[in-house]
Design an enzyme around this catalytic site. Sequence first.
Site, PDB file in Angstrom:
ATOM      1  N   TYR A  55       3.084   9.794   0.047  1.00  0.00           N
ATOM      2  CA  TYR A  55       4.100   9.206   0.924  1.00  0.00           C
ATOM      3  C   TYR A  55       5.500   9.361   0.329  1.00  0.00           C
ATOM      4  O   TYR A  55       6.493   9.124   1.025  1.00  0.00           O
ATOM      5  CB  TYR A  55       3.860   7.707   1.157  1.00  0.00           C
ATOM      6  CG  TYR A  55       2.496   7.322   1.689  1.00  0.00           C
ATOM      7  CD1 TYR A  55       1.671   8.255   2.316  1.00  0.00           C
ATOM      8  CD2 TYR A  55       2.029   6.020   1.573  1.00  0.00           C
ATOM      9  CE1 TYR A  55       0.417   7.900   2.774  1.00  0.00           C
ATOM     10  CE2 TYR A  55       0.774   5.659   2.052  1.00  0.00           C
ATOM     11  CZ  TYR A  55      -0.030   6.605   2.633  1.00  0.00           C
ATOM     12  OH  TYR A  55      -1.270   6.237   3.098  1.00  0.00           O
ATOM     13  N   HIS A 113      -7.706   9.428  -2.161  1.00  0.00           N
ATOM     14  CA  HIS A 113      -7.072   9.400  -0.833  1.00  0.00           C
ATOM     15  C   HIS A 113      -7.949  10.034   0.264  1.00  0.00           C
ATOM     16  O   HIS A 113      -8.073   9.500   1.363  1.00  0.00           O
ATOM     17  CB  HIS A 113      -5.716  10.115  -0.916  1.00  0.00           C
ATOM     18  CG  HIS A 113      -4.757   9.698   0.153  1.00  0.00           C
ATOM     19  ND1 HIS A 113      -3.406   9.731  -0.011  1.00  0.00           N
ATOM     20  CD2 HIS A 113      -4.951   9.245   1.424  1.00  0.00           C
ATOM     21  CE1 HIS A 113      -2.818   9.317   1.104  1.00  0.00           C
ATOM     22  NE2 HIS A 113      -3.737   9.019   1.976  1.00  0.00           N
ATOM     23  N   ASP A 159       0.840  -1.197   0.000  1.00  0.00           N
ATOM     24  CA  ASP A 159       0.000   0.000   0.000  1.00  0.00           C
ATOM     25  C   ASP A 159       0.873   1.244   0.000  1.00  0.00           C
ATOM     26  O   ASP A 159       1.750   1.410   0.851  1.00  0.00           O
ATOM     27  CB  ASP A 159      -0.879   0.018   1.262  1.00  0.00           C
ATOM     28  CG  ASP A 159      -1.770   1.249   1.308  1.00  0.00           C
ATOM     29  OD1 ASP A 159      -2.844   1.219   0.681  1.00  0.00           O
ATOM     30  OD2 ASP A 159      -1.384   2.249   1.955  1.00  0.00           O
ATOM     31  N   LYS A 164      -2.722   5.974  -4.319  1.00  0.00           N
ATOM     32  CA  LYS A 164      -3.855   6.875  -4.048  1.00  0.00           C
ATOM     33  C   LYS A 164      -3.711   8.225  -4.744  1.00  0.00           C
ATOM     34  O   LYS A 164      -2.587   8.732  -4.904  1.00  0.00           O
ATOM     35  CB  LYS A 164      -3.974   7.101  -2.525  1.00  0.00           C
ATOM     36  CG  LYS A 164      -3.945   5.798  -1.740  1.00  0.00           C
ATOM     37  CD  LYS A 164      -4.203   5.954  -0.257  1.00  0.00           C
ATOM     38  CE  LYS A 164      -3.885   4.662   0.469  1.00  0.00           C
ATOM     39  NZ  LYS A 164      -2.506   4.557   0.936  1.00  0.00           N
TER      40      LYS A 164
END
Length: 315
Positions: free
Chosen positions: A52, A112, A47, A81
């Site tokens: 990120y 997201h 994931d 996302k």
Amino acid sequence: MRGCQVRLWCGSKLPLIGFGTAAFPYNGKGVEQAIRTALEVGYRHFDTAKVYGAEPAMGRALTDAIYKGMVTREEIFVTSKLWGSDHHDPVRALRQTLKNLEMEYLDMYLVHWPAKFKASACYPVPKEDDFEELDMESTWTGMEKCVDLGLCKSIGVSNFSCAKIEHLLDHASIPPSVNQVEMHPLWRQKQLREFCGEMKIHVSAYSPLGAPNCPWGSNAVMENPIIQSVALKHKATPAQVALRWGLEKGASVIAKSFNQERMKENMGALELRLDKEDHIKMEMLDERKLMRGEFLVNGTTSPYKTIQELWDDEI
Ligand SMILES: NC(=O)c1ccc[n+]([C@@H]2O[C@H](COP(=O)([O-])OP(=O)(O)OC[C@H]3O[C@@H](n4cnc5c(N)ncnc54)[C@H](OP(=O)(O)O)[C@@H]3O)[C@@H](O)[C@H]2O)c1
């Protein structure tokens, strides 16, 4: 791990224990090494998210593993996302994500947050005047186009309340397969789980350990005396109890650990069985949401003037 999957309404099979990659401060080499180790330990669901910053490192690690014959692309499940500043053009954003990941398709692409920012918004955290009205109809049309173009196998949402999903379902041609939300024994998501169950939307639990040592989390789950006593009773660890609780509620869980021993420990949740008494005790724990989404709330330009509005009073 093989066989420990849930079949989504769209036909895709999602491994029940996922590997999270949100780590602060970000360390590319650390992510790369952790994914290699996670593959060895048996993780098959990875994931990530544009925000990120881990997509390139994940891409390097997974491409290398596929090249070396450790796994095939079909044996892994990759989720990423769509960030708020990319709602204007999900296809373009996904093409960039795929480039970062060195992949031809994603298994799952999620919206997201239910929040849209200007394309030029301050990244990653929007400034006060960076917000736009959420127009999920047009965002979701873009997400559906991603499926039609073969850029992803399935689409879903994250951090969506029942009310927001209901609204989305009014105009979706392809319903979401997954809602990825915070869920652990201290934030149990009963209402959302029931609603998503009726709509055949699978709930995936993020921060399933309560995100200890993360800026957005706390030790409250891992240090909870009831969870610790259940762990002691089963000769398990608090992390395994928290993860098992999520699995027994019908969710998949996405835990982040970059430490090999803890990766193995977390996989051990698949072997544990909780009993009725454990569930009754954990049902009684006080609830407290950790990831509240304050960065999406302001009194001027955000469509959400309060936290309650963001979560449609479901918090
Ligand atoms: N959709 C969203 O908005 C959203 C939001 C948050 C997170 N996520 C996703 O969900 C993933 C997991 O959530 P999270 O990272 O917030 O929280 P989490 O998985 O509940 O907790 C991660 C923390 O727990 C530690 N940990 C892991 N296993 C442990 C164990 N067995 N014993 C003790 N400590 C342990 C990790 O440290 P070590 O690495 O040192 O083991 C890390 O500090 C993220 O990485 C991300 O992929 C999604």
